[in-house]
Design an enzyme around this catalytic site. Sequence first.
Site, PDB file in Angstrom:
ATOM      1  N   CYS A 134      10.481   0.925   5.950  1.00 56.45           N
ATOM      2  CA  CYS A 134      11.470   1.977   5.697  1.00 56.45           C
ATOM      3  C   CYS A 134      11.301   3.120   6.693  1.00 56.45           C
ATOM      4  O   CYS A 134      12.254   3.522   7.362  1.00 56.45           O
ATOM      5  CB  CYS A 134      11.325   2.493   4.270  1.00 56.45           C
ATOM      6  N   TYR A 138      14.029   3.839   9.899  1.00 56.20           N
ATOM      7  CA  TYR A 138      14.843   5.059   9.880  1.00 56.20           C
ATOM      8  C   TYR A 138      14.676   5.840  11.189  1.00 56.20           C
ATOM      9  O   TYR A 138      15.631   6.416  11.706  1.00 56.20           O
ATOM     10  CB  TYR A 138      14.462   5.951   8.696  1.00 56.20           C
ATOM     11  N   GLU A 205      15.912  -3.223   3.052  1.00 58.88           N
ATOM     12  CA  GLU A 205      16.531  -2.090   3.738  1.00 58.88           C
ATOM     13  C   GLU A 205      17.992  -2.411   4.073  1.00 58.88           C
ATOM     14  O   GLU A 205      18.873  -1.570   3.885  1.00 58.88           O
ATOM     15  CB  GLU A 205      15.774  -1.766   5.036  1.00 58.88           C
TER      16      GLU A 205
END
Length: 217
Positions: A134, A138, A205
Site C-alpha cells: 500500500c 501510493y 489495492e
Amino acid sequence: MFSKELYLSAKEIWDSYYEHPFVKEIGENSLEKERFKFYIIQDYLYLLEYAKLFALGVIKSKNESDMKKFAKLTDGILNSEMGIHRVYMKKLGITEEDISKIKPTLDNISYTSYMLSVSHCGDIKEIAVAALSCMWSYKMIGDKLKELYGAEQDFYGDWIKTYSSSTYEELTNWNIELVEKYCANISEEEKEHLKTIFINCSIYEYKFWDMSYKGSH
C-alpha cells in the site's frame, strides 16, 4: 535487494494502477466528486486498520529502536496521512459523525483482515511486507501523476502533492528499510511466502481502486 524482488513480482499489477480510470481521472482532475467522497471515507476506515499493523510491530519488536520506528510509523499514518483525508473531508462536507455511521465495504474488510491475519500469524517480516504494498504503490502513483499531469489541479492537486511529497517518501523508504533489515538472509521458501503476501496485497489495492470507482458496497 529483496524489496526490488517484491516490486518485480507485482510490477504488472502496479502498472495497471496507472491505467485505472479512478487514478487517471484524479490526474486529469475529472474524477466525479461523489466517487472521490466514497473513496475518502472508505480509505479513512482502511487507514484505521492499517495503523494497527505498525502497532502490532511495536508489540513484536525485539528492541527499543525498532519499537520507536514502528511507533513513529503508526503516528505517521494516523496524523500525517490522515491529514490529507481530513482536508478532503472538509472540502466535501464529510463529518466524523458521517464516517462513524458508515461501514467498510466487503472489499475493504477483506483487505485489512488479510493484512492483520498474516501479521498476527507471522513476525515483523510479514508486517513490513504486508504494509509495503500500500505505502509504496501510493508513492509510485503520486510520482506518476505528478510526472504526467503536474500537481496544481484545483481539487485533486493536494492529494497528488501528499503522495509525491518528501515526507511521504521518507515514510516509504523507512518501510523499505524495515523489509531489507528483516528479510536479509532468509530462505527461498520464506521469500516465496512473503512474495505471495505482497502480490495478494497488490491485488487488493487494485480491487480498492475498482471498488472506489464503481462505488460497490
